[in-house]
Design an enzyme around this catalytic site. Sequence first.
Site, PDB file in Angstrom:
ATOM      1  N   ASP A 136      22.959  61.541  25.564  1.00 26.91           N
ATOM      2  CA  ASP A 136      22.182  60.429  26.115  1.00 26.91           C
ATOM      3  C   ASP A 136      23.107  59.660  27.080  1.00 26.91           C
ATOM      4  O   ASP A 136      24.328  59.670  26.921  1.00 26.91           O
ATOM      5  CB  ASP A 136      21.718  59.517  24.976  1.00 26.91           C
ATOM      6  CG  ASP A 136      21.094  58.240  25.503  1.00 26.91           C
ATOM      7  OD1 ASP A 136      20.167  58.338  26.323  1.00 26.91           O
ATOM      8  OD2 ASP A 136      21.555  57.139  25.105  1.00 26.91           O
ATOM      9  N   ARG A 139      17.850  44.764  28.641  1.00 30.05           N
ATOM     10  CA  ARG A 139      17.895  46.139  28.130  1.00 30.05           C
ATOM     11  C   ARG A 139      16.735  46.400  27.153  1.00 30.05           C
ATOM     12  O   ARG A 139      16.074  47.429  27.214  1.00 30.05           O
ATOM     13  CB  ARG A 139      19.242  46.369  27.446  1.00 30.05           C
ATOM     14  CG  ARG A 139      19.355  47.624  26.608  1.00 30.05           C
ATOM     15  CD  ARG A 139      19.419  48.887  27.425  1.00 30.05           C
ATOM     16  NE  ARG A 139      19.687  50.049  26.592  1.00 30.05           N
ATOM     17  CZ  ARG A 139      19.408  51.284  26.948  1.00 30.05           C
ATOM     18  NH1 ARG A 139      18.854  51.531  28.106  1.00 30.05           N
ATOM     19  NH2 ARG A 139      19.685  52.292  26.143  1.00 30.05           N
TER      20      ARG A 139
HETATM   21  C1  LAC Z   1      18.499  57.121  28.248  1.00 30.15           C
HETATM   22  C2  LAC Z   1      18.037  55.862  27.525  1.00 30.15           C
HETATM   23  C3  LAC Z   1      17.738  56.106  26.110  1.00 30.15           C
HETATM   24  O1  LAC Z   1      19.550  57.188  28.908  1.00 30.15           O
HETATM   25  O2  LAC Z   1      18.771  54.774  27.705  1.00 30.15           O
HETATM   26  O3  LAC Z   1      17.727  58.080  28.116  1.00 30.15           O
END
Ligand code: LAC
Length: 228
Positions: free
Chosen positions: A8, A39
């Site tokens: 991620d 956020r």
């Molecule tokens: C991403 C979010 C979860 O980068 O922040 O997919």
Amino acid sequence: MPTTLAFDVYGTLIDTHGVISVLEKFIGAQAFEFSRLWREKQLEYSFRRGLMQNYQSFAVCTRDALEYTCLVTKASLSNKEKLELMNVYSILPSFKDVKEGLEQVKKAGFRMFAFSNGSSEALELLLANANIRKYFIDIVSADEIKTFKPSPAIYRHFLKRANSAGAEAWLISSNPFDIIGAISSGMRAAWVQRSEESIFDPWDIKPTIVINKLSDIAESILNESNKT
Ligand code: LAC
């Protein structure tokens, strides 16, 4: 087939609170709370757009969330200041433990992908700027199928793009909703809990492993794989 790792990006590799120093110039002591709310709202907007099937890019969710956060905190930022914040958002820094962690993962021979809600263009810029693009075979973006995590469709899309079975693929994320989404879709998942204040959702779905810093990831996954 070697194990596949999906990293991620926002909040895991890249520190979304990297905007705080610029925010401090504009709103002083409110900066941390503003960044946290921004956020949270950005993610809420992505969830809602996913559920409503009313897709706009993650950058639009970020921009709309910035507008909302200004309204709710009564921070009177000029258009120029908002633009500056959005520009900073496109070149946010990585967390301190990231390079060492990625280096070890690479040495261990794992297949590494970046996997994120951000568009491919935004991610290319972000990862190149943080000097970590070179670690990844490819970038898999939710924008390719016009929906957001944690839709099961996006984890299926990842497995298809990475040509991997769920049991051989790990999501590495600091975002509990992402971990729960990946596990529900048959992947394994490592939750990066960088501070004790980050709380995992008290659901019946748990991460496969929990680590406190990204530099522990290679060893922890190798240990876990030896168990099975
Ligand atoms: C991403 C979010 C979860 O980068 O922040 O997919």
